[in-house]
Design an enzyme around this catalytic site. Structure first.
Site, mmCIF file in Angstrom:
data_model
loop_
_atom_site.group_PDB
_atom_site.id
_atom_site.type_symbol
_atom_site.label_atom_id
_atom_site.label_comp_id
_atom_site.label_asym_id
_atom_site.label_seq_id
_atom_site.Cartn_x
_atom_site.Cartn_y
_atom_site.Cartn_z
ATOM 1 N N ASN A 85 15.393 0.879 -6.636
ATOM 2 C CA ASN A 85 15.852 -0.446 -6.174
ATOM 3 C C ASN A 85 15.022 -0.923 -4.984
ATOM 4 O O ASN A 85 14.727 -2.118 -4.872
ATOM 5 C CB ASN A 85 17.337 -0.403 -5.819
ATOM 6 C CG ASN A 85 18.208 -0.537 -7.046
ATOM 7 O OD1 ASN A 85 18.258 -1.603 -7.648
ATOM 8 N ND2 ASN A 85 18.856 0.551 -7.451
ATOM 9 N N ARG A 103 28.977 11.754 12.767
ATOM 10 C CA ARG A 103 28.548 10.460 12.228
ATOM 11 C C ARG A 103 28.145 9.456 13.300
ATOM 12 O O ARG A 103 27.214 8.683 13.116
ATOM 13 C CB ARG A 103 29.689 9.845 11.401
ATOM 14 C CG ARG A 103 29.837 10.473 10.047
ATOM 15 C CD ARG A 103 30.880 9.740 9.232
ATOM 16 N NE ARG A 103 31.355 10.581 8.161
ATOM 17 C CZ ARG A 103 30.768 10.694 6.973
ATOM 18 N NH1 ARG A 103 29.682 10.019 6.717
ATOM 19 N NH2 ARG A 103 31.265 11.492 6.058
ATOM 20 N N MET A 118 22.970 7.598 0.515
ATOM 21 C CA MET A 118 24.070 8.459 0.093
ATOM 22 C C MET A 118 24.948 8.973 1.239
ATOM 23 O O MET A 118 25.579 10.016 1.108
ATOM 24 C CB MET A 118 23.523 9.638 -0.723
ATOM 25 C CG MET A 118 22.796 9.220 -1.997
ATOM 26 S SD MET A 118 23.752 8.071 -3.038
ATOM 27 C CE MET A 118 24.875 9.245 -3.786
ATOM 28 N N LEU A 151 29.220 5.124 5.594
ATOM 29 C CA LEU A 151 29.067 4.557 6.936
ATOM 30 C C LEU A 151 30.442 4.280 7.527
ATOM 31 O O LEU A 151 31.357 3.829 6.826
ATOM 32 C CB LEU A 151 28.247 3.262 6.851
ATOM 33 C CG LEU A 151 26.795 3.479 6.397
ATOM 34 C CD1 LEU A 151 26.162 2.171 5.956
ATOM 35 C CD2 LEU A 151 25.974 4.127 7.519
ATOM 36 N N ASN A 192 24.995 -3.885 -0.450
ATOM 37 C CA ASN A 192 24.838 -2.645 -1.214
ATOM 38 C C ASN A 192 24.727 -2.998 -2.689
ATOM 39 O O ASN A 192 25.194 -4.061 -3.128
ATOM 40 C CB ASN A 192 26.070 -1.768 -0.987
ATOM 41 C CG ASN A 192 26.002 -0.451 -1.737
ATOM 42 O OD1 ASN A 192 24.953 0.220 -1.756
ATOM 43 N ND2 ASN A 192 27.096 -0.058 -2.368
ATOM 44 N N HIS A 212 25.784 -1.315 -6.420
ATOM 45 C CA HIS A 212 26.612 -0.258 -7.018
ATOM 46 C C HIS A 212 26.520 -0.368 -8.541
ATOM 47 O O HIS A 212 26.595 -1.471 -9.083
ATOM 48 C CB HIS A 212 28.063 -0.404 -6.547
ATOM 49 C CG HIS A 212 28.956 0.634 -7.127
ATOM 50 N ND1 HIS A 212 28.990 1.931 -6.667
ATOM 51 C CD2 HIS A 212 29.839 0.582 -8.162
ATOM 52 C CE1 HIS A 212 29.850 2.624 -7.388
ATOM 53 N NE2 HIS A 212 30.380 1.840 -8.301
#
Ligand code: GRF
Length: 215
Positions: free
Chosen positions: A16, A67, A92, A95, A109, A111
């Site tokens: 992508n 994180r 991957m 967030l 994003n 999907h």
């Protein structure tokens, strides 16, 4: 007009990303890819970026204690490169709300299902298990919940009798490569704005129906 400065977050093969790089290689495309950022050292996507002479950065989540510091490093690196808008392309890591809210309506994003159906990391497997006749892909603004957020563009493909995950994935992927650049273009042109948490499109819409099986 100045082109929108885009950062792309990747973790893997980057097909992508390639579609976005190819679109942005045209000077008339209203967005430019200024940074490709991977959380996985050695991801093939980084080679694609280098090939296109786009700056790269690696921020390995394993090197961070949790994180928040990882996402702080992501955020700072994006700012350091003057990134105005972020595309997730096979990134991957989940967030947190903090990062997602910092990039509210500036983060999208792709999907591989027709959202809101079949969220999660195993969309094709779940599609096949459910026995649905149509699947597809979705480009959406990102919200804190996984695979949630205002939808910008979708494409549908049939699920065929002999499909396994890889055949279905390949058919969907072909459409991903069409709609991701399309969605980014619409946004950069100011034609896909969020109003009341839905996307108001100022673009021609596809007509007709995709029916499976054939009538
Ligand atoms: C794509 O199927 C995308 O929809 C999903 O992850 C995959 C990434 O593939 N989010 P690639 O790295 O872009 O080839």
């Amino acid at each position: 007009m100045a082109r929108l400065r885009v950062g792309v977050l990747v973790s893997g093969r980057g097909s992508n990303l390639q579609a976005l790089l190819d679109a942005a290689a045209d000077a008339a495309f209203p967005a430019e890819i200024v940074l490709v950022l991977s959380n996985v050292p050695g991801a093939f996507a980084l080679e694609r970026a280098a090939q296109a002479r786009v700056a790269t950065a690696v921020i390995d989540h394993k090197a961070y204690d949790g994180r928040q510091p990882f996402e702080q490093a992501l955020h700072q690196t994006l700012l350091d490169h003057g990134v105005e808008f972020v595309c997730l392309a096979g990134f991957m890591r989940l967030l947190t709300d903090g990062f997602v809210n910092q990039w509210h309506d500036r983060l999208i994003n792709i999907h591989p299902s027709l959202l809101p159906a079949f969220r999660g990391a195993h969309a094709h497997r779940d599609v096949l298990a459910a026995g649905v006749r149509l699947s597809g892909c979705t480009v959406h603004y990102v919200r804190p919940a996984m695979d949630d957020g205002p939808i910008i563009a979708q494409a549908a493909v049939p699920v065929l009798p002999d499909d396994d995950e890889s055949r279905l994935a390949a058919r969907v992927l072909e459409q991903e490569h069409r709609i991701y650049p399309l969605a980014l273009r619409l946004i950069a042109e100011g034609r896909a704005n969020v109003v009341d948490d839905r996307v108001r499109l100022d673009a021609p819409v596809a007509e007709g129906a995709l029916i499976n099986p054939r009538p």
